[in-house]
Design a protein around this motif. Structure first.
Motif, PDB file in Angstrom:
ATOM      1  N   TYR A 127       0.831  -1.208   0.000  1.00  9.32           N
ATOM      2  CA  TYR A 127       0.000   0.000   0.000  1.00  9.32           C
ATOM      3  C   TYR A 127       0.865   1.257   0.000  1.00  9.32           C
ATOM      4  O   TYR A 127       2.050   1.215   0.346  1.00  9.32           O
ATOM      5  CB  TYR A 127      -0.923   0.001   1.221  1.00  9.32           C
ATOM      6  CG  TYR A 127      -2.154  -0.855   1.045  1.00  9.32           C
ATOM      7  CD1 TYR A 127      -3.402  -0.284   0.803  1.00  9.32           C
ATOM      8  CD2 TYR A 127      -2.075  -2.241   1.094  1.00  9.32           C
ATOM      9  CE1 TYR A 127      -4.536  -1.069   0.625  1.00  9.32           C
ATOM     10  CE2 TYR A 127      -3.199  -3.038   0.915  1.00  9.32           C
ATOM     11  CZ  TYR A 127      -4.431  -2.434   0.687  1.00  9.32           C
ATOM     12  OH  TYR A 127      -5.547  -3.217   0.508  1.00  9.32           O
ATOM     13  N   THR A 128       0.238   2.364  -0.367  1.00  6.31           N
ATOM     14  CA  THR A 128       0.952   3.641  -0.388  1.00  6.31           C
ATOM     15  C   THR A 128       1.417   4.048   1.006  1.00  6.31           C
ATOM     16  O   THR A 128       2.393   4.773   1.155  1.00  6.31           O
ATOM     17  CB  THR A 128       0.064   4.755  -0.966  1.00  6.31           C
ATOM     18  OG1 THR A 128      -1.204   4.734  -0.296  1.00  6.31           O
ATOM     19  CG2 THR A 128      -0.141   4.555  -2.465  1.00  6.31           C
ATOM     20  N   PRO A 164      -2.487   1.044   5.814  1.00  2.18           N
ATOM     21  CA  PRO A 164      -3.936   1.307   5.791  1.00  2.18           C
ATOM     22  C   PRO A 164      -4.574   1.276   7.176  1.00  2.18           C
ATOM     23  O   PRO A 164      -5.686   1.770   7.351  1.00  2.18           O
ATOM     24  CB  PRO A 164      -4.479   0.186   4.900  1.00  2.18           C
ATOM     25  CG  PRO A 164      -3.451  -0.888   4.958  1.00  2.18           C
ATOM     26  CD  PRO A 164      -2.130  -0.200   5.122  1.00  2.18           C
ATOM     27  N   ARG A 191      -6.899   6.557   3.655  1.00  2.00           N
ATOM     28  CA  ARG A 191      -6.790   6.902   2.240  1.00  2.00           C
ATOM     29  C   ARG A 191      -5.679   6.113   1.536  1.00  2.00           C
ATOM     30  O   ARG A 191      -5.408   6.354   0.359  1.00  2.00           O
ATOM     31  CB  ARG A 191      -6.518   8.403   2.092  1.00  2.00           C
ATOM     32  CG  ARG A 191      -7.675   9.284   2.584  1.00  2.00           C
ATOM     33  CD  ARG A 191      -7.311  10.754   2.533  1.00  2.00           C
ATOM     34  NE  ARG A 191      -7.024  11.186   1.165  1.00  2.00           N
ATOM     35  CZ  ARG A 191      -6.465  12.355   0.851  1.00  2.00           C
ATOM     36  NH1 ARG A 191      -6.136  13.201   1.826  1.00  2.00           N
ATOM     37  NH2 ARG A 191      -6.249  12.684  -0.399  1.00  2.00           N
ATOM     38  N   ARG A 226      -3.837   3.427  -0.588  1.00  2.00           N
ATOM     39  CA  ARG A 226      -4.284   2.673  -1.758  1.00  2.00           C
ATOM     40  C   ARG A 226      -3.291   1.555  -2.071  1.00  2.00           C
ATOM     41  O   ARG A 226      -2.083   1.736  -1.920  1.00  2.00           O
ATOM     42  CB  ARG A 226      -4.403   3.591  -2.985  1.00  2.00           C
ATOM     43  CG  ARG A 226      -5.519   4.626  -2.875  1.00  2.00           C
ATOM     44  CD  ARG A 226      -5.557   5.524  -4.100  1.00  2.00           C
ATOM     45  NE  ARG A 226      -4.368   6.360  -4.206  1.00  2.00           N
ATOM     46  CZ  ARG A 226      -3.353   6.157  -5.031  1.00  2.00           C
ATOM     47  NH1 ARG A 226      -3.367   5.116  -5.854  1.00  2.00           N
ATOM     48  NH2 ARG A 226      -2.328   6.980  -5.062  1.00  2.00           N
ATOM     49  N   LYS A 227      -3.819   0.439  -2.521  1.00  2.00           N
ATOM     50  CA  LYS A 227      -2.946  -0.666  -2.911  1.00  2.00           C
ATOM     51  C   LYS A 227      -2.297  -0.358  -4.258  1.00  2.00           C
ATOM     52  O   LYS A 227      -2.949   0.111  -5.186  1.00  2.00           O
ATOM     53  CB  LYS A 227      -3.734  -1.975  -3.001  1.00  2.00           C
ATOM     54  CG  LYS A 227      -2.848  -3.199  -3.202  1.00  2.00           C
ATOM     55  CD  LYS A 227      -3.649  -4.469  -3.199  1.00  2.00           C
ATOM     56  CE  LYS A 227      -4.454  -4.611  -4.486  1.00  2.00           C
ATOM     57  NZ  LYS A 227      -5.125  -5.912  -4.588  1.00  2.00           N
TER      58      LYS A 227
END
Length: 275
Positions: free
Chosen positions: A180-181, A184, A189, A191-192
């Motif tokens: 992920y960015t 999580p 927010r 995102r993968k």
């Protein structure tokens, strides 16, 4: 036959039900026509338990005996995985580090790979074995002693086998469904990422992202081993997870791919101090 390496971490093989779930995933790859090398970690919590036994027995322990004890966790998982695969009709065999053999340096507790000869496993594949279940995290020194690679060593074992055997891909199954960015659990927010370059993944891993062990990413980048991070607890297909690959496979790279963080740092500011 095309070859695939699949690695299952401790949470993915935490009990017999999860070992059965992992075996089913291996079975699906065999049905697709692959020979498979499976790398397994110890069942969740077992390595800590074994370390506790060693430290409780001998606070100033012999590192060679530490490795002999701590490596046993992966041996148990490998045997159980091979048995489960046999139960569902797949020819499988377990392999301990000395049986391959996985040749390493003699730095007990932090050994590094020297070589992984293919002959023994290749011969068994030629005889009809479809899955080799290899105990991760361990190897054999030139003195003939069991060694361990340090925490996270099963990831590195998987990448090393993918490089040594020219595998099509190395799939790392864990308790998250990709990279992920950012975490999580902290940022809703996040995102993968569908793909991320080796260099970017190495930066994230070295700065605190725990999805992949740093040494495994370094090795993958050196030998151009395509890594895929997947969840053990979800149904997967060719588009699942996150692919860690060379930059040439990524059409358009971002300026920032992700954010790592550390909980173990503090900032101290001193006021009224002259330069």
């Amino acid at each position: 036959m095309p070859l695939l390496v699949m690695k299952f971490g401790g949470t993915s093989v935490a009990d017999l039900d999860r070992i059965g779930n992992a075996a089913a995933k291996v079975g699906r790859e065999v049905e697709r026509g692959y020979d498979v090398i499976v790398i397994v970690s110890a069942m969740s919590g077992k390595t800590n338990e074994l370390v506790g036994w060693v430290e409780g027995t001998s606070p100033l322990y012999d590192a060679r005996e530490y490795d002999a004890v701590v490596a046993s966790g992966e041996n148990v998982t490998a045997g159980l995985m091979a048995l489960r695969l046999q139960e569902i009709g797949i020819p499988a065999r377990s392999w301990q580090g000395w049986q391959v053999p996985i040749n390493t340096t003699s730095a007990h507790g932090a050994a590094r790979f020297v070589s992984i000869p293919r002959e023994n496993i290749d011969r068994k594949f030629a005889e009809g074995m479809k899955v080799a279940v290899v105990a991760g995290f361990q190897g054999l020194s030139h003195e003939g002693r069991i060694t361990t690679l340090g925490r996270g060593g099963s990831d590195t074992t998987a990448v090393a086998f993918a490089a040594a055997f020219g595998a099509e891909r190395c799939d790392i199954y864990t308790d998250v469904d990709g990279v992920y960015t950012t975490d999580p659990r902290i940022c809703d927010r996040a995102r993968k990422l569908h793909r991320i370059a080796f260099e970017e993944m190495l930066e994230l891993a070295s700065l605190g992202a725990k999805v992949l062990q740093t040494r495994s990413v370094e090795l993958a980048m050196r030998y151009n081993v395509r890594l895929r991070v997947l969840s053990s607890f979800e149904d997967t297909d060719e588009n699942s997870g996150t692919l860690v690959c060379g930059e040439e496979e990524i059409m358009e790279s971002k300026v920032v791919s992700g954010v790592a963080y550390s909980r173990d740092e503090a900032k101290i500011t001193l006021f009224t101090i002259e330069d």
